[in-house]
Design a protein around this motif. Structure first.
Motif, mmCIF file in Angstrom:
data_model
loop_
_atom_site.group_PDB
_atom_site.id
_atom_site.type_symbol
_atom_site.label_atom_id
_atom_site.label_comp_id
_atom_site.label_asym_id
_atom_site.label_seq_id
_atom_site.Cartn_x
_atom_site.Cartn_y
_atom_site.Cartn_z
ATOM 1 N N THR A 280 -8.007 53.179 71.554
ATOM 2 C CA THR A 280 -9.212 53.433 70.767
ATOM 3 C C THR A 280 -9.770 52.137 70.195
ATOM 4 N N ARG A 281 -8.890 51.304 69.667
ATOM 5 C CA ARG A 281 -9.328 50.012 69.119
ATOM 6 C C ARG A 281 -9.904 49.120 70.218
ATOM 7 N N ALA A 282 -9.259 49.106 71.390
ATOM 8 C CA ALA A 282 -9.768 48.296 72.501
ATOM 9 C C ALA A 282 -11.133 48.799 72.953
ATOM 10 N N VAL A 402 -16.090 55.557 60.704
ATOM 11 C CA VAL A 402 -16.095 54.563 61.777
ATOM 12 C C VAL A 402 -15.790 55.212 63.124
ATOM 13 N N GLN A 403 -14.838 56.147 63.159
ATOM 14 C CA GLN A 403 -14.499 56.796 64.430
ATOM 15 C C GLN A 403 -15.662 57.631 64.950
ATOM 16 N N LEU A 404 -16.334 58.349 64.062
ATOM 17 C CA LEU A 404 -17.486 59.145 64.495
ATOM 18 C C LEU A 404 -18.617 58.238 64.980
ATOM 19 N N GLN A 405 -18.813 57.091 64.322
ATOM 20 C CA GLN A 405 -19.821 56.138 64.783
ATOM 21 C C GLN A 405 -19.437 55.556 66.149
ATOM 22 N N GLN A 406 -18.136 55.388 66.373
ATOM 23 C CA GLN A 406 -17.690 54.890 67.672
ATOM 24 C C GLN A 406 -18.084 55.873 68.775
ATOM 25 N N VAL A 407 -17.943 57.190 68.505
ATOM 26 C CA VAL A 407 -18.332 58.196 69.498
ATOM 27 C C VAL A 407 -19.820 58.095 69.806
ATOM 28 N N VAL A 408 -20.639 58.028 68.759
ATOM 29 C CA VAL A 408 -22.093 57.937 68.967
ATOM 30 C C VAL A 408 -22.442 56.663 69.728
ATOM 31 N N LEU A 476 -14.904 58.200 77.410
ATOM 32 C CA LEU A 476 -15.145 59.602 77.089
ATOM 33 C C LEU A 476 -13.854 60.324 76.687
ATOM 34 N N SER A 477 -12.732 59.928 77.284
ATOM 35 C CA SER A 477 -11.457 60.532 76.905
ATOM 36 C C SER A 477 -11.131 60.246 75.438
ATOM 37 N N ILE A 478 -11.363 59.006 75.017
ATOM 38 C CA ILE A 478 -11.121 58.638 73.623
ATOM 39 C C ILE A 478 -12.098 59.359 72.705
ATOM 40 N N CYS A 479 -13.372 59.441 73.119
ATOM 41 C CA CYS A 479 -14.360 60.168 72.318
ATOM 42 C C CYS A 479 -13.936 61.619 72.122
ATOM 43 N N GLN A 480 -13.468 62.238 73.192
ATOM 44 C CA GLN A 480 -13.022 63.627 73.093
ATOM 45 C C GLN A 480 -11.840 63.774 72.134
ATOM 46 N N SER A 481 -10.872 62.854 72.223
ATOM 47 C CA SER A 481 -9.715 62.938 71.332
ATOM 48 C C SER A 481 -10.126 62.733 69.876
ATOM 49 N N ILE A 482 -11.097 61.867 69.623
ATOM 50 C CA ILE A 482 -11.570 61.645 68.254
ATOM 51 C C ILE A 482 -12.228 62.914 67.707
ATOM 52 N N ILE A 483 -13.104 63.508 68.504
ATOM 53 C CA ILE A 483 -13.811 64.709 68.053
ATOM 54 C C ILE A 483 -12.829 65.858 67.828
ATOM 55 N N ALA A 485 -9.698 65.598 67.086
ATOM 56 C CA ALA A 485 -8.901 65.296 65.898
ATOM 57 C C ALA A 485 -9.656 65.646 64.619
ATOM 58 N N HIS A 486 -10.978 65.698 64.685
ATOM 59 C CA HIS A 486 -11.801 66.097 63.542
ATOM 60 C C HIS A 486 -12.063 67.608 63.531
ATOM 61 N N GLY A 487 -11.393 68.345 64.432
ATOM 62 C CA GLY A 487 -11.569 69.789 64.475
ATOM 63 C C GLY A 487 -12.818 70.214 65.210
ATOM 64 N N GLY A 488 -13.385 69.302 66.019
ATOM 65 C CA GLY A 488 -14.622 69.617 66.721
ATOM 66 C C GLY A 488 -14.440 69.756 68.224
ATOM 67 N N ARG A 489 -15.567 69.737 68.926
ATOM 68 C CA ARG A 489 -15.558 69.909 70.374
ATOM 69 C C ARG A 489 -16.641 69.022 70.988
ATOM 70 N N LEU A 490 -16.339 68.403 72.116
ATOM 71 C CA LEU A 490 -17.276 67.541 72.842
ATOM 72 C C LEU A 490 -17.495 68.136 74.227
ATOM 73 N N TRP A 491 -18.756 68.276 74.612
ATOM 74 C CA TRP A 491 -19.040 68.832 75.935
ATOM 75 C C TRP A 491 -20.338 68.227 76.479
ATOM 76 N N THR A 492 -20.639 68.563 77.718
ATOM 77 C CA THR A 492 -21.833 68.020 78.371
ATOM 78 C C THR A 492 -22.560 69.126 79.113
ATOM 79 N N ARG A 493 -23.847 68.878 79.339
ATOM 80 C CA ARG A 493 -24.643 69.808 80.140
ATOM 81 C C ARG A 493 -25.870 69.071 80.649
ATOM 82 N N ALA A 494 -26.607 69.697 81.526
ATOM 83 C CA ALA A 494 -27.799 69.068 82.096
ATOM 84 C C ALA A 494 -28.910 69.010 81.060
ATOM 85 N N ASN A 495 -29.692 67.926 81.104
ATOM 86 C CA ASN A 495 -30.844 67.783 80.224
ATOM 87 C C ASN A 495 -32.089 68.285 80.939
ATOM 88 N N GLU A 496 -33.015 68.785 80.202
ATOM 89 C CA GLU A 496 -34.275 69.271 80.783
ATOM 90 C C GLU A 496 -35.412 68.318 80.440
#
Length: 511
Positions: A280-282, A402-408, A476-483, A485-496
């Motif tokens: 995560t730090r790297a 800081v971790q949430l900002q890293q995801v964004v 993306l794997s690290i982003c998912q683990s961060i989210i 760990a915060h009790g959330g969920r990360l997912w993707t879908r097509a944009n319109e």
């Protein structure tokens, strides 16, 4: 005068004589019925223990061969052994009753036929020993069932003793009823030391209160799984995972516990956690490398402004008379710009250092705007226009800012790279926030790039999987683990109408 013949009295005398014979026949019939349905054989022996009578039940499929004239030990038997016969002879010679003396005779197929014999000594009116009377029952099927049970228990004991886990059988109050060999070896106690002891004898966390709590869970049905710590006889402590289940035997409830030493698992999990933190730090450092220009630009602004305000303050102080009010305003601007520069440096240090700051209440909109500020030069460099649709009044979320900002930041950089194939001027990035019906905060990062291959979407969050030629597959794997760990969920879908959208949801602080 002739007297008439009294025929009725003669008939009466005949009936009287016949009654004892009928009673004897009835008694013998009752006796035979008793033998037929209660025993397989009735026997009698004389004073020398030779058989003088044997009557077999008609229900026997293969009635035994008659042994009239011989003693029991003159017939070839496989069991008992010589010692067993010696003890039986002592009982017979002492003219004592015996019960359930078991014999085994060979069968034509090479097997054994078991008989259980019981007998009573018979004496005449003078007390002289006349012999024995007794019964026998064929118990071959019972013996086979008993032998099968013994073999089954032996196989089970072998299986349990060779298991790599600790098996323990407990009573309702937590006392140990039985243990396997691995439990003795793992704890360093003998079986005799463990059987009869309570669970708290070696379990540091299983006192009577904890035992009752787990019993209540078991009574609710199913299996109770928990972690605890066992203490060996030498005083060393090791972590275990315990699976408990209740069952009923003989009308009494008992609990079987399967315990597993998880020292290696704990050590591996800690190593993995450390590796994850290092990755995560790297990943943060790699992301910061991509926005170095933005950081330089953001730091140069407060430094330049501080320098200009300092020069202005000196000028206002050198005028005659000195303009203290304007000098004060310039100095106040210097303080503001210095604080801004310090915030940027502090954010960068927090992003790169190994340990995150303590959890705090995070304004997700403010955190996103800080990331956009840092990534501004990267957006300009790739000619990406950015739009924000940040919902006002969002609830705060609890976590590591800081971790949430890293995801964004990761999602922004991925979107910029995905749009590199588009013509300049057509690259659009949109970041939005909202609160869903369940009160969770939802963040969406959308681009108008080529979109995602539907066949590969399920693998996007796998570690080391990447579609970039020079990617590591960890972002993306690290982003998912961060989210997560915060009790959330990360997912993707097509944009319109085109492109990709990455979304994550977080529980609000109130939730």
């Amino acid at each position: 005068m002739q007297h008439p013949i009294q025929v009725p009295s003669v008939a009466l005398d005949s009936n009287e004589r016949n009654r004892p014979e009928e009673a004897l026949r009835e008694s013998e019939e009752r006796f035979r019925t008793l033998v037929q349905f209660s025993f397989d054989v009735y026997w009698e022996t004389d004073a020398q223990h030779r058989f003088i009578r044997q009557e077999f039940a008609e229900t026997l499929a293969e009635p035994p061969v008659s042994e009239i004239g011989r003693t029991r030990w003159e017939v070839p038997y496989l069991e008992p052994d010589a010692e067993g016969w010696r003890k039986h002879r002592e009982i017979l010679d002492a003219h004592l009753p015996f019960r359930d003396f078991e014999l085994a005779r060979p069968t034509p197929d090479g097997g054994k036929r078991y008989v259980s014999v019981s007998g009573l000594p018979i004496f005449d009116d003078t007390g002289h020993f006349m012999g024995y009377r007794g019964v026998g029952r064929h118990i071959t099927e019972r013996k086979r069932a008993e032998q099968a049970l013994i073999e089954s228990e032996a196989r089970f004991r072998t299986f349990v003793d060779h298991a790599t886990d600790m098996f323990m059988l407990h009573s309702e109050d937590g006392r140990v009823l039985d243990v396997n060999r691995n439990a003795c070896e793992s704890l360093g106690y003998g079986r005799g030391e463990l059987v009869g002891a309570t669970a708290s004898f070696f379990d540091l966390q299983m006192d009577q209160a904890a035992w009752r709590i787990n019993r209540d869970r078991l009574k609710a049905g199913g299996i109770a799984t928990l972690e605890s710590r066992y203490c060996r006889k030498d005083g060393t402590v090791f972590p275990v995972e315990i699976r408990m289940r209740e069952f009923c035997e003989g009308g009494r409830s008992q609990i079987i516990c399967l315990s597993r030493d998880i020292t290696e698992r704990k050590r591996t999990a800690e190593t993995l956690r450390e590796m994850q933190a290092e990755l995560t730090r790297a990943n943060r450092a790699a992301a910061m490398g991509q926005v170095t220009a933005s950081v330089t630009h953001e730091l140069s602004q407060p430094i330049t402004a501080t320098l200009c305000n300092a020069e202005a303050a000196l000028s206002w102080l050198e005028t005659q008379p000195p303009d203290f009010e304007k000098a004060r305003q310039a100095l106040a601007s210097i303080v503001a710009e210095a604080n801004r520069g310090g915030e940027i440096i502090g954010w960068i240090r927090s992003l790169i250092k190994k340990t995150p700051a303590p959890k705090e209440s995070v304004d997700i909109n403010g955190a996103i705007l800080d990331v956009i500020t840092i990534a501004r030069s990267e957006l300009l460099k790739h000619d990406v226009s950015i739009q924000t649709d940040l919902a006002p009044g969002l609830p705060l979320v609890k976590g590591y800012r800081v971790q949430l900002q890293q995801v964004v930041l990761n999602l922004i950089l991925n979107a910029i790279e995905a749009m590199n194939c588009l013509d300049v001027g057509g690259r659009e990035l949109r970041i939005s926030t909202a609160e869903d019906a369940s009160g969770r905060v939802v963040v969406a990062v959308r681009d108008n790039g080529p979109g995602l291959d539907g066949a590969l979407v399920d693998r996007l969050f796998e570690p080391f999987y990447t579609t970039k030629p020079d990617g590591t597959g960890m972002g993306l794997s690290i982003c998912q683990s961060i989210i997560e760990a915060h009790g959330g969920r990360l997912w993707t879908r097509a944009n319109e109408p085109r492109g990709a959208a990455f979304l994550f949801s977080l529980p609000s602080e109130q939730g």
